[in-house]
Design a protein around this motif. Sequence first.
Motif, short mmCIF file in Angstrom:
data_model
loop_
_atom_site.label_atom_id
_atom_site.label_comp_id
_atom_site.label_asym_id
_atom_site.label_seq_id
_atom_site.Cartn_x
_atom_site.Cartn_y
_atom_site.Cartn_z
N GLY A 11 -13.85 -0.11 23.69
CA GLY A 11 -13.12 0.72 24.65
C GLY A 11 -12.71 -0.11 25.85
N PHE A 12 -12.05 -1.22 25.60
CA PHE A 12 -11.74 -2.20 26.64
C PHE A 12 -11.03 -1.59 27.85
CE2 PHE A 12 -8.98 -5.51 28.49
CZ PHE A 12 -9.95 -6.43 28.86
N GLU A 13 -10.06 -0.74 27.61
CA GLU A 13 -9.29 -0.17 28.72
C GLU A 13 -10.16 0.67 29.66
OE1 GLU A 13 -6.31 -1.11 29.61
OE2 GLU A 13 -6.38 -2.44 27.89
N GLN A 14 -11.26 1.21 29.17
CA GLN A 14 -12.16 2.00 30.01
C GLN A 14 -13.27 1.16 30.64
OE1 GLN A 14 -11.48 3.20 26.63
NE2 GLN A 14 -9.73 4.17 27.60
N ALA A 16 -14.19 -1.45 33.18
CA ALA A 16 -13.84 -2.29 34.33
C ALA A 16 -14.67 -3.57 34.33
CB ALA A 16 -14.04 -1.50 35.62
N VAL A 17 -15.90 -3.50 33.86
CA VAL A 17 -16.79 -4.66 33.86
C VAL A 17 -16.28 -5.73 32.90
CG1 VAL A 17 -19.11 -5.48 33.30
CG2 VAL A 17 -18.81 -3.38 34.62
N THR A 18 -16.01 -5.38 31.67
CA THR A 18 -15.53 -6.37 30.70
C THR A 18 -14.16 -6.90 31.10
OG1 THR A 18 -16.82 -5.30 28.96
CG2 THR A 18 -15.10 -6.82 28.24
N ARG A 19 -13.30 -6.04 31.63
CA ARG A 19 -11.99 -6.51 32.10
C ARG A 19 -12.16 -7.51 33.24
NH1 ARG A 19 -10.57 -1.12 32.43
NH2 ARG A 19 -10.10 -1.39 34.64
N THR A 20 -13.10 -7.25 34.15
CA THR A 20 -13.35 -8.16 35.26
C THR A 20 -13.82 -9.52 34.76
OG1 THR A 20 -13.86 -6.37 36.80
CG2 THR A 20 -14.80 -8.54 37.32
N PRO A 67 -20.29 -5.42 25.54
CA PRO A 67 -21.24 -4.42 26.01
C PRO A 67 -22.29 -4.20 24.92
CG PRO A 67 -19.35 -3.31 25.11
CD PRO A 67 -19.07 -4.80 25.01
N ILE A 68 -23.50 -3.94 25.33
CA ILE A 68 -24.51 -3.56 24.33
C ILE A 68 -24.03 -2.27 23.68
CG2 ILE A 68 -26.88 -2.72 24.04
CD1 ILE A 68 -26.66 -5.74 24.41
N HIS A 69 -23.94 -2.28 22.38
CA HIS A 69 -23.37 -1.16 21.61
C HIS A 69 -24.46 -0.65 20.67
CE1 HIS A 69 -20.62 0.70 18.63
NE2 HIS A 69 -19.88 0.91 19.69
N TRP A 70 -25.10 0.41 21.04
CA TRP A 70 -26.25 0.92 20.28
C TRP A 70 -27.28 -0.20 20.07
CZ3 TRP A 70 -27.78 5.58 20.26
CH2 TRP A 70 -26.87 6.61 20.36
N PHE A 71 -27.56 -0.92 21.15
CA PHE A 71 -28.58 -1.97 21.18
C PHE A 71 -28.26 -3.08 20.18
CE2 PHE A 71 -30.23 2.14 22.38
CZ PHE A 71 -30.45 1.89 23.73
N ASN A 72 -26.97 -3.38 20.10
CA ASN A 72 -26.51 -4.38 19.15
C ASN A 72 -25.17 -4.95 19.63
OD1 ASN A 72 -26.20 -5.88 16.75
ND2 ASN A 72 -27.13 -4.25 15.56
N LEU A 73 -24.57 -5.78 18.78
CA LEU A 73 -23.22 -6.29 19.01
C LEU A 73 -22.21 -5.17 18.81
CD1 LEU A 73 -23.45 -9.46 16.74
CD2 LEU A 73 -23.88 -9.34 19.18
N THR A 74 -21.00 -5.37 19.28
CA THR A 74 -19.94 -4.43 18.96
C THR A 74 -19.58 -4.60 17.48
OG1 THR A 74 -18.19 -6.01 19.48
CG2 THR A 74 -18.99 -4.61 21.30
N PRO A 75 -19.00 -3.60 16.86
CA PRO A 75 -18.63 -3.73 15.44
C PRO A 75 -17.70 -4.91 15.16
CG PRO A 75 -18.55 -1.43 16.10
CD PRO A 75 -18.77 -2.23 17.36
N ALA A 156 -19.06 1.35 38.04
CA ALA A 156 -19.21 0.29 39.04
C ALA A 156 -18.03 0.33 40.01
CB ALA A 156 -19.30 -1.07 38.35
N ASP A 157 -18.33 0.26 41.29
CA ASP A 157 -17.28 0.26 42.30
C ASP A 157 -16.72 -1.15 42.49
OD1 ASP A 157 -19.15 -1.10 43.88
OD2 ASP A 157 -19.55 0.63 45.17
#
Length: 179
Positions: A11-14, A16-20, A67-75, A156-157
């Motif tokens: 969900g990259f567009e949502q 802000a942390v990963t985009r930053t 992002p941690i995705h269900w305590f794992n890697l993303t698919p 996150a602000d």
Amino acid sequence: MKTLVIVSHPGFEQSAVTRTIKQVAESLPDTEVRHLEERYGDDAARFDVTAEQAAHDAVERIVIVFPIHWFNLTPMLKAYMNRVWTYGWAFGPGGTALRGKRMQVVVSAGAAEATYSHQGLIRSTMDEVLTPLKASALYIGMRWEPPLAFYGVMNADAARLAGIGQAFAQRMADCLEPA
């Protein structure tokens, strides 16, 4: 140090942390950023394995951002490792493409840091959650660097995002000494 940053977020567009983190990575010298979902959508069958393997060749450090995705890697990241880090290339007979390269993991978690403790809800630390990734890196001869984790990142602000970007840039700079 030449660095390859592999970014994955369903969900990259949502985020802000990963985009930053991605924006900061794109500003760093000697750094190539490959955003899996941007390149391939959510279709692992579209991976250009030859191009992805070639992107690893000239670098000394591989940074994986997710992002941690269900305590794992993303698919997509799991599929990427399965399809790109292959037997005979990354490991096995003749497979030394990643040997000696540094592995830096940068993760974000919506939950608070206390969740990732032996007293917390999941009774596991972030290091323990990342054990399969660490084991994979060590198995193929990579140098495992301590992970960089950001906790409680939902909503996150701007000040928090700036701090995350600075912490990521500092970690990248700190890891410049030779192995």
